[in-house]
Design a protein around this motif. Sequence first.
Motif, short mmCIF file in Angstrom:
data_model
loop_
_atom_site.label_atom_id
_atom_site.label_comp_id
_atom_site.label_asym_id
_atom_site.label_seq_id
_atom_site.Cartn_x
_atom_site.Cartn_y
_atom_site.Cartn_z
N PRO A 41 -16.06 0.66 3.79
CA PRO A 41 -16.04 1.82 4.67
C PRO A 41 -17.39 2.53 4.61
O PRO A 41 -18.04 2.55 3.57
N TYR A 62 0.86 -1.18 0.00
CA TYR A 62 0.00 0.00 0.00
C TYR A 62 0.90 1.23 0.00
O TYR A 62 1.93 1.25 0.66
N ALA A 108 -14.61 5.62 1.27
CA ALA A 108 -13.45 6.43 0.90
C ALA A 108 -12.95 5.90 -0.44
O ALA A 108 -12.98 4.69 -0.63
N ASP A 110 -16.08 -0.32 8.17
CA ASP A 110 -14.92 0.51 8.51
C ASP A 110 -15.41 1.95 8.65
O ASP A 110 -15.66 2.64 7.66
N SER A 126 -7.64 8.57 14.45
CA SER A 126 -6.77 9.31 13.53
C SER A 126 -7.43 10.53 12.90
O SER A 126 -6.74 11.47 12.51
N LYS A 127 -8.74 10.49 12.76
CA LYS A 127 -9.41 11.58 12.01
C LYS A 127 -10.17 12.49 12.96
O LYS A 127 -9.73 13.59 13.24
N TYR A 168 -11.20 1.86 0.06
CA TYR A 168 -9.89 2.03 0.68
C TYR A 168 -8.94 1.02 0.03
O TYR A 168 -9.15 -0.19 0.15
N ALA A 218 -13.99 4.75 9.70
CA ALA A 218 -12.90 5.70 9.95
C ALA A 218 -13.40 7.15 9.95
O ALA A 218 -12.89 7.99 10.67
N TYR A 219 -14.43 7.43 9.12
CA TYR A 219 -14.88 8.82 8.96
C TYR A 219 -16.29 9.05 9.49
O TYR A 219 -16.90 10.08 9.21
N ARG A 255 -1.55 6.52 16.57
CA ARG A 255 -1.91 5.20 16.04
C ARG A 255 -2.83 4.45 17.02
O ARG A 255 -2.41 3.50 17.70
N THR A 293 -11.47 4.79 14.46
CA THR A 293 -10.08 5.23 14.67
C THR A 293 -10.02 6.58 15.38
O THR A 293 -10.96 7.36 15.31
N LEU A 295 -7.81 -3.69 11.21
CA LEU A 295 -8.34 -4.32 10.00
C LEU A 295 -7.45 -5.49 9.55
O LEU A 295 -7.96 -6.55 9.16
N GLY A 315 -3.77 1.86 15.29
CA GLY A 315 -4.50 2.45 14.18
C GLY A 315 -5.51 1.45 13.66
O GLY A 315 -5.41 0.24 13.95
N SER A 316 -6.50 1.94 12.90
CA SER A 316 -7.47 0.96 12.40
C SER A 316 -6.85 0.09 11.32
O SER A 316 -7.34 -1.00 11.04
N ASP A 317 -5.73 0.52 10.74
CA ASP A 317 -5.03 -0.35 9.79
C ASP A 317 -4.65 -1.68 10.46
O ASP A 317 -4.81 -2.75 9.89
N1 PMP Z 1 -9.96 3.02 6.87
C1 PMP Z 1 -10.08 4.00 5.96
C2 PMP Z 1 -11.25 4.01 5.06
C3 PMP Z 1 -9.09 4.98 5.86
O1 PMP Z 1 -9.18 5.94 4.93
C4 PMP Z 1 -7.99 4.94 6.73
C5 PMP Z 1 -6.93 6.03 6.68
N2 PMP Z 1 -5.92 5.82 5.76
C6 PMP Z 1 -7.91 3.89 7.65
C7 PMP Z 1 -8.92 2.96 7.71
C8 PMP Z 1 -6.74 3.71 8.57
O2 PMP Z 1 -6.57 4.72 9.47
P1 PMP Z 1 -5.71 4.54 10.79
O3 PMP Z 1 -4.84 3.33 10.63
O4 PMP Z 1 -4.93 5.80 10.90
O5 PMP Z 1 -6.70 4.37 11.89
#
Ligand code: PMP
Length: 353
Positions: free
Chosen positions: A149, A13, A153, A179, A207-208, A109, A181-182, A216, A205, A88, A83-85
């Motif tokens: 998601p 990625y 996204a 997912d 992160s946003k 994503y 995230a947003y 993370r 997450t 997931l 992080g959600s990465d």
């Molecule tokens: N899911 C989606 C749809 C995302 O856009 C992102 C950000 N790149 C993530 C998960 C992962 O975000 P993070 O690991 O920062 O929580």
Amino acid sequence: MSWKEHVRAVEPYVPGEQPAEKNIIKLNTNENPYPPAPGVRKALAELQAEDMRLYPDPTAGLLVEKLAEEYRVKKEQIFVGVGSDDVLAMAFLTFFNGEDPILFPDVSYSFYEVWADCFRVPYKEIPLTEDWQIDPDDYTVKNGGILFPNPNAPTGIAMPLDGIRKILDANRDVVVIVDEAYVDFGAESALPLLEEYDNLLVVQTFSKSRSMAGMRIGFAMGNEELIRCLSDVRYSFNSYTMNRPSILAGAAALEDRAYFRHTVQTIINTRDSVKEELEEMGFFCLDSRANFLFVTHPDMAASELFRKLRERGMYVRYFARPRIDNYLRITIGTTKQMQVFLDTVRLILQGKR
Ligand code: PMP
């Protein structure tokens, strides 16, 4: 015979750029332009280097407790990760072990297909409709799991709960991952469905919406048994995924609801006014419920606008991928940043810069 024959070869990625220069306007990785809640600064200031001698709590108990309180679920229904990465990736390892392909949207994503390749999970990409929607009726084919998601996204388009329910009803025997995230920027969370569906995993997450991409912190919520399976795999991989600062800072962030609501609402308001201004300039903008806009202009190729913006110190995200290669994804920054951005775009379109 060479060691190369036994390599797990993958196409990685590629995240958005993190340029070192300070005076750029960075609208390319959906970070929050506002600082984390003031309590986070305090929690980090109180950290003692001495404490780093010790391993962190493997259960990240403090963070899990606060999350359980905030989202009104049991502690046993929460899983945290780097992080959600990370969350997931662990979910892929745990739940997607069948022979049937897992399903996710073709425009989504782009990490999903990377994990699928990395973990050798068969997958099938389901095309979004012409108007960029996820159509629940397309998710009724035989599959080994489902993942999408919400909001999606990079489109930003949200699916209402009845659509998610439809997907869950048609797929009771596989794990369905939403997912989110947003989600805090204006979509409906699938959390209320957890009680009804023991195969639903909701991933979020810090992160946003909580401005903590650098810490993370990601988490998943689901049925206790689902979470137990996820934890078993995680503990078989790395016992101490959450470091001490992340546990403390994450817990501190959850204490300040007012700050969270305020920054999220500011970003929503900025998003909506930026969308209006872009539309006045002739852009077509999808109806985003996220902290970014996905836009295209009839008179200038997205790749060209991307390049011209970059030359002027403004980073947005361009994906050279089928269907979306004439679109730009623009993260919502501060109102001030967005004003400079809009002025620059206007001049570029007028051919003056
Ligand atoms: N899911 C989606 C749809 C995302 O856009 C992102 C950000 N790149 C993530 C998960 C992962 O975000 P993070 O690991 O920062 O929580």
